[in-house]
Design a protein around this motif. Structure first.
Motif, PDB file in Angstrom:
ATOM      1  N   PHE A 168       0.836  -1.195   0.000  1.00 22.76           N
ATOM      2  CA  PHE A 168       0.000   0.000   0.000  1.00 22.76           C
ATOM      3  C   PHE A 168       0.875   1.250   0.000  1.00 22.76           C
ATOM      4  CE2 PHE A 168      -4.092  -1.930   1.870  1.00 22.76           C
ATOM      5  CZ  PHE A 168      -4.736  -1.817   0.654  1.00 22.76           C
ATOM      6  N   LYS A 169       0.455   2.256  -0.741  1.00 20.05           N
ATOM      7  CA  LYS A 169       1.146   3.546  -0.715  1.00 20.05           C
ATOM      8  C   LYS A 169       0.445   4.521   0.224  1.00 20.05           C
ATOM      9  CE  LYS A 169       2.809   3.175  -5.501  1.00 20.05           C
ATOM     10  NZ  LYS A 169       2.116   1.915  -5.839  1.00 20.05           N
ATOM     11  N   GLN A 170      -0.884   4.390   0.330  1.00 19.11           N
ATOM     12  CA  GLN A 170      -1.667   5.301   1.149  1.00 19.11           C
ATOM     13  C   GLN A 170      -1.831   4.767   2.572  1.00 19.11           C
ATOM     14  OE1 GLN A 170      -3.231   8.186   1.091  1.00 19.11           O
ATOM     15  NE2 GLN A 170      -3.157   8.866  -1.044  1.00 19.11           N
ATOM     16  N   ILE A 171      -1.935   5.674   3.527  1.00 21.43           N
ATOM     17  CA  ILE A 171      -2.240   5.300   4.909  1.00 21.43           C
ATOM     18  C   ILE A 171      -3.636   5.784   5.291  1.00 21.43           C
ATOM     19  CG2 ILE A 171       0.135   5.216   5.705  1.00 21.43           C
ATOM     20  CD1 ILE A 171      -0.121   8.051   6.690  1.00 21.43           C
ATOM     21  N   ASN A 172      -4.305   6.474   4.357  1.00 18.63           N
ATOM     22  CA  ASN A 172      -5.654   6.980   4.614  1.00 18.63           C
ATOM     23  C   ASN A 172      -6.709   5.978   4.180  1.00 18.63           C
ATOM     24  OD1 ASN A 172      -5.377   9.620   5.785  1.00 18.63           O
ATOM     25  ND2 ASN A 172      -4.470  10.252   3.843  1.00 18.63           N
ATOM     26  N   GLY A 173      -7.934   6.258   4.522  1.00 19.17           N
ATOM     27  CA  GLY A 173      -9.061   5.505   4.019  1.00 19.17           C
ATOM     28  C   GLY A 173      -9.232   4.149   4.671  1.00 19.17           C
ATOM     29  N   THR A 174     -10.265   3.458   4.213  1.00 27.98           N
ATOM     30  CA  THR A 174     -10.584   2.114   4.675  1.00 27.98           C
ATOM     31  C   THR A 174     -10.086   1.108   3.655  1.00 27.98           C
ATOM     32  OG1 THR A 174     -12.569   2.934   5.785  1.00 27.98           O
ATOM     33  CG2 THR A 174     -12.449   0.572   5.383  1.00 27.98           C
ATOM     34  N   GLY A 175      -9.366   0.091   4.124  1.00 26.45           N
ATOM     35  CA  GLY A 175      -8.806  -0.914   3.234  1.00 26.45           C
ATOM     36  C   GLY A 175      -9.724  -2.112   3.060  1.00 26.45           C
ATOM     37  N   TYR A 176      -9.734  -2.670   1.846  1.00 27.48           N
ATOM     38  CA  TYR A 176     -10.529  -3.857   1.535  1.00 27.48           C
ATOM     39  C   TYR A 176      -9.662  -4.835   0.749  1.00 27.48           C
ATOM     40  CZ  TYR A 176     -14.436  -0.768   2.692  1.00 27.48           C
ATOM     41  OH  TYR A 176     -15.280   0.095   3.333  1.00 27.48           O
ATOM     42  N   TYR A 177     -10.062  -6.095   0.762  1.00 30.42           N
ATOM     43  CA  TYR A 177      -9.294  -7.097   0.031  1.00 30.42           C
ATOM     44  C   TYR A 177     -10.217  -8.181  -0.524  1.00 30.42           C
ATOM     45  CZ  TYR A 177      -9.859 -10.396   3.905  1.00 30.42           C
ATOM     46  OH  TYR A 177     -10.386 -11.248   4.838  1.00 30.42           O
ATOM     47  N   THR A 178      -9.740  -8.809  -1.586  1.00 32.61           N
ATOM     48  CA  THR A 178     -10.402  -9.970  -2.172  1.00 32.61           C
ATOM     49  C   THR A 178      -9.331 -10.982  -2.542  1.00 32.61           C
ATOM     50  OG1 THR A 178     -12.243  -8.678  -3.082  1.00 32.61           O
ATOM     51  CG2 THR A 178     -11.811 -10.826  -4.080  1.00 32.61           C
ATOM     52  N   ILE A 179      -9.490 -12.216  -2.093  1.00 32.05           N
ATOM     53  CA  ILE A 179      -8.590 -13.307  -2.473  1.00 32.05           C
ATOM     54  C   ILE A 179      -9.243 -14.039  -3.648  1.00 32.05           C
ATOM     55  CG2 ILE A 179      -7.288 -15.301  -1.679  1.00 32.05           C
ATOM     56  CD1 ILE A 179      -6.673 -12.626  -0.235  1.00 32.05           C
ATOM     57  N   TRP A 180      -8.558 -14.050  -4.788  1.00 31.93           N
ATOM     58  CA  TRP A 180      -9.149 -14.479  -6.042  1.00 31.93           C
ATOM     59  C   TRP A 180      -8.452 -15.731  -6.571  1.00 31.93           C
ATOM     60  CZ3 TRP A 180     -13.334 -13.483  -8.789  1.00 31.93           C
ATOM     61  CH2 TRP A 180     -13.369 -13.760 -10.157  1.00 31.93           C
ATOM     62  N   ASP A 181      -9.248 -16.735  -6.929  1.00 24.41           N
ATOM     63  CA  ASP A 181      -8.720 -17.953  -7.548  1.00 24.41           C
ATOM     64  C   ASP A 181      -8.659 -17.724  -9.053  1.00 24.41           C
ATOM     65  OD1 ASP A 181      -8.351 -20.499  -8.714  1.00 24.41           O
ATOM     66  OD2 ASP A 181      -9.268 -21.489  -6.988  1.00 24.41           O
ATOM     67  N   GLU A 182      -7.431 -17.583  -9.575  1.00 24.18           N
ATOM     68  CA  GLU A 182      -7.259 -17.254 -10.988  1.00 24.18           C
ATOM     69  C   GLU A 182      -7.749 -18.379 -11.903  1.00 24.18           C
ATOM     70  OE1 GLU A 182      -6.433 -14.484 -12.219  1.00 24.18           O
ATOM     71  OE2 GLU A 182      -5.330 -13.336 -10.711  1.00 24.18           O
ATOM     72  N   ASP A 183      -7.576 -19.622 -11.485  1.00 28.15           N
ATOM     73  CA  ASP A 183      -7.957 -20.736 -12.352  1.00 28.15           C
ATOM     74  C   ASP A 183      -9.466 -20.914 -12.422  1.00 28.15           C
ATOM     75  OD1 ASP A 183      -5.266 -21.198 -12.809  1.00 28.15           O
ATOM     76  OD2 ASP A 183      -5.103 -22.634 -11.151  1.00 28.15           O
ATOM     77  N   ARG A 184     -10.140 -20.803 -11.290  1.00 29.22           N
ATOM     78  CA  ARG A 184     -11.579 -21.043 -11.247  1.00 29.22           C
ATOM     79  C   ARG A 184     -12.395 -19.757 -11.351  1.00 29.22           C
ATOM     80  NH1 ARG A 184      -8.576 -24.034  -8.218  1.00 29.22           N
ATOM     81  NH2 ARG A 184      -8.782 -26.312  -8.181  1.00 29.22           N
ATOM     82  N   GLN A 185     -11.718 -18.613 -11.271  1.00 31.32           N
ATOM     83  CA  GLN A 185     -12.372 -17.309 -11.395  1.00 31.32           C
ATOM     84  C   GLN A 185     -13.473 -17.138 -10.347  1.00 31.32           C
ATOM     85  OE1 GLN A 185     -11.548 -14.764 -14.222  1.00 31.32           O
ATOM     86  NE2 GLN A 185      -9.811 -15.977 -13.493  1.00 31.32           N
ATOM     87  N   ILE A 186     -13.118 -17.424  -9.097  1.00 34.26           N
ATOM     88  CA  ILE A 186     -14.062 -17.232  -8.002  1.00 34.26           C
ATOM     89  C   ILE A 186     -13.357 -16.559  -6.828  1.00 34.26           C
ATOM     90  CG2 ILE A 186     -15.527 -19.193  -8.615  1.00 34.26           C
ATOM     91  CD1 ILE A 186     -14.170 -20.757  -6.371  1.00 34.26           C
ATOM     92  N   ILE A 187     -14.153 -15.961  -5.953  1.00 35.51           N
ATOM     93  CA  ILE A 187     -13.635 -15.335  -4.736  1.00 35.51           C
ATOM     94  C   ILE A 187     -13.508 -16.391  -3.648  1.00 35.51           C
ATOM     95  CG2 ILE A 187     -14.099 -13.625  -2.936  1.00 35.51           C
ATOM     96  CD1 ILE A 187     -15.642 -12.013  -5.007  1.00 35.51           C
ATOM     97  N   CYS A 188     -12.330 -16.457  -3.031  1.00 33.71           N
ATOM     98  CA  CYS A 188     -12.105 -17.406  -1.935  1.00 33.71           C
ATOM     99  C   CYS A 188     -12.255 -16.758  -0.565  1.00 33.71           C
ATOM    100  CB  CYS A 188     -10.715 -18.022  -2.051  1.00 33.71           C
ATOM    101  SG  CYS A 188     -10.507 -19.056  -3.509  1.00 33.71           S
ATOM    102  N   ALA A 189     -12.101 -15.456  -0.477  1.00 32.34           N
ATOM    103  CA  ALA A 189     -12.243 -14.724   0.787  1.00 32.34           C
ATOM    104  C   ALA A 189     -12.248 -13.247   0.464  1.00 32.34           C
ATOM    105  CB  ALA A 189     -11.127 -15.064   1.774  1.00 32.34           C
TER     106      ALA A 189
END
Length: 429
Positions: A168-189
Motif C-alpha cells: 500500500f502507498k496510502q495510509i488513509n481511508g478504509t482498506g478492503y481485500y479480495t482473495i481471487w482464484d485465478e484458475d476457477r475465477q471465483i472469490i475465496c475470501a
C-alpha cells in the motif's frame, strides 16, 4: 425435497410463487460491514459466503404479510426467539429460496505493518490453505483503499501460502481485500482490512466519594459522580490527516443526511421515555447538556439532567415562562432546593428565555455541544419533557445539530445577560 415439492416437518407441501434464478453474489463476513443480507445469513464468518438465490417475483403466498407490516414485525420478533433472522428487514426476500455456501478454502489476515522509508505503508499478511485441499491454488490478492467515495490506492499481487507483503502507498481511508482464484475465477475470501493501532486516546475518570442526592417523587435518588481528570494521547505524530479530520467535522455540521436515529413512544410509556433521555445523557453528556423546552419545570430537571453522573459538566436548561413574576421563580427554586440533599458537583443553570429579545419559542431539544473533535449531537423530543411517554411522540436525532446548537446558544446569551431571567443556579455554576 421430493418430486420437486418442498415439504415441512408436518409433511405438508410448501407453496411458493414462480421462482427466478438470479446471479449468485459474494457476501463478505458480517463483521466487515453492513450489507443487504445482514441479519439474514447464519454464521457468515471468516471468509464470507457465496449465495445462490431463487427469487419469488409474484409473492402471491406471502402477500398477506407484505400488506400487513405490523403482522410481519410480530412474526419477525417471534422468529428471533429461535433463529437470528430478521424477516422484517428483508420483506423483499419473503418467498425466496437462498442457499448459503461458506468460503473455507483459505484463511487470510493482516498481522502488522512494515516500515518503509520511515513511513508505515506496507502491510504484512498471512495466508493459510485449508489442509483438506491438496491441489494447488493459484491465488491473487486484490487490495484497495477507499475514502469518501474515491479509490485512493489499488494493488493486485500474486499470493503464496504464508507471509505476503501488501505494498500500500496510502495510509488513509478504509482498506478492503479480495482473495481471487485465478484458475476457477471465483472469490475465496474477502472483506475489510481491520485498522491497526497507531495511537491511543485515553481519559482518566475519578469517582467522587460524595454522590449527588435528591428527592424525586418521595424517593431518594443517589447518583455516583465521576471527574474527568485528564485526557491524553499516546503515539502518532500530527500530520495532514489531523487537518483533514478537522475539515470534515466542519463539513458534517452543514450536511443533512437521510438516515435518522429515532425512538417511538406511545401512551403509558413515561418511564421508558425518561429512561431513554437519561441514557442519552449518560452516553453523550460528558462535556455538556442543553435542555430546550418552553414548558421546562423544576420537576422536569429532577427527572432528567439531575441523573447526569459527570462532575461539574455544564448543564443549561432553557424554559419559556410567559412571565418572570416572583411566584413562578420562587416555586421552581423551592422545588429544587427542597429536593436536593447533596449537589455533588452539579453545574446547572436554569434560565427563562428573555421574551423582549427572543420572543416565544416552541422548540423541544436535548443538545450535547461540540467538544474538540467531537461534533455536536441533538435530539428532537417531539413533545415537552412533562409529556414524554404520555401520548404518541418520536424522539429522533437531527443531523444538523450544530445549526440548532448555535441557535440555542444565541438565545441563551441574549437571555442570561439579564440576571432576572435566571431562575436557579447550582453552587458550582
Amino acid at each position: 425435497m421430493e418430486n420437486n415439492q418442498w415439504q415441512n416437518n408436518q409433511g405438508k407441501p410448501l407453496l411458493c410463487g414462480q421462482l427466478r434464478y438470479i446471479p449468485s453474489v459474494y457476501v463478505p463476513a458480517l463483521e466487515c460491514g453492513k450489507n443487504e443480507f445482514l441479519g439474514l445469513l447464519k454464521n457468515n464468518f471468516f471468509g464470507g459466503s457465496h449465495l445462490f438465490e431463487w427469487f419469488d417475483e409474484s409473492k402471491e403466498y406471502v402477500q398477506s404479510l407484505i400488506s400487513n407490516p405490523y403482522a410481519l414485525m410480530e412474526l419477525s420478533a417471534e422468529l428471533q426467539n429461535f433463529l437470528p433472522i430478521k424477516l422484517g428487514s428483508h420483506s423483499d426476500r419473503l418467498g425466496n429460496f437462498i442457499i448459503q455456501i461458506p468460503c473455507s478454502s483459505v484463511s487470510f489476515q493482516i498481522k502488522g505493518k512494515e516500515k518503509k522509508d520511515g513511513k508505515h505503508h506496507q502491510l504484512i499478511s498471512n495466508l493459510y490453505f485449508n489442509p483438506k485441499i491438496t491441489e494447488h491454488l493459484n491465488l491473487s490478492g486484490i487490495f484497495w483503499r477507499e475514502r469518501h467515495g474515491s479509490i485512493i490506492d489499488f494493488q493486485k499481487i500474486p499470493l503464496k501460502q504464508g507471509e505476503n507483503i501488501i505494498p500500500f502507498k496510502q495510509i488513509n481511508g478504509t482498506g478492503y481485500y479480495t482473495i481471487w482464484d485465478e484458475d476457477r475465477q471465483i472469490i475465496c475470501a474477502g472483506g475489510e482490512v481491520l485498522p491497526l493501532l497507531e495511537m491511543v486516546n485515553f481519559s482518566i475518570h475519578m469517582h467522587e466519594h460524595q454522590p449527588r442526592i435528591f428527592m424525586l417523587d418521595d424517593r431518594e435518588e443517589r447518583i455516583n459522580i465521576s471527574i474527568n481528570a485528564s485526557k491524553n494521547q499516546i503515539g502518532g505524530n500530527k500530520d495532514y490527516r489531523d487537518w483533514t479530520r478537522r475539515r470534515l467535522i466542519k463539513l458534517e455540521k452543514k450536511e443533512l443526511h437521510n438516515s435518522l436515529k429515532l425512538r417511538q413512544f406511545k401512551k403509558d410509556m413515561r418511564n421508558e421515555a425518561l429512561a431513554f433521555i437519561r441514557e442519552l445523557i449518560e452516553k453523550y453528556g460528558g462535556h455538556g447538556v442543553c435542555l430546550w423546552d418552553p414548558y421546562l419545570s423544576a420537576q422536569d430537571l429532577l427527572e432528567t439532567v439531575f441523573f447526569s453522573s459527570y462532575a461539574n459538566t455544564p448543564i443549561k436548561a432553557l424554559t419559556g415562562l410567559k412571565s418572570v413574576e416572583n411566584s413562578s421563580r420562587m416555586r421552581y427554586r423551592n422545588e429544587l432546593e427542597q429536593a436536593i440533599i447533596e449537589e455533588a458537583w452539579l453545574n446547572l443553570t436554569f434560565l427563562n428565555a428573555d421574551k423582549s429579545k427572543v420572543g416565544d419559542f416552541h422548540d423541544r431539544f436535548i443538545i450535547f455541544p461540540q467538544h474538540y473533535d467531537t461534533p455536536a449531537r441533538c435530539w428532537s423530543l417531539g413533545t415537552s419533557i412533562n409529556s414524554l411517554g404520555k401520548s404518541h411522540h418520536i424522539i429522533q436525532e437531527v443531523e444538523d445539530a450544530q445549526v440548532i446548537t448555535d441557535v440555542f446558544e444565541e438565545m441563551w446569551n441574549q437571555s442570561i445577560v439579564n440576571q432576572e431571567n435566571i431562575i436557579w443556579k447550582s453552587k458550582s455554576s
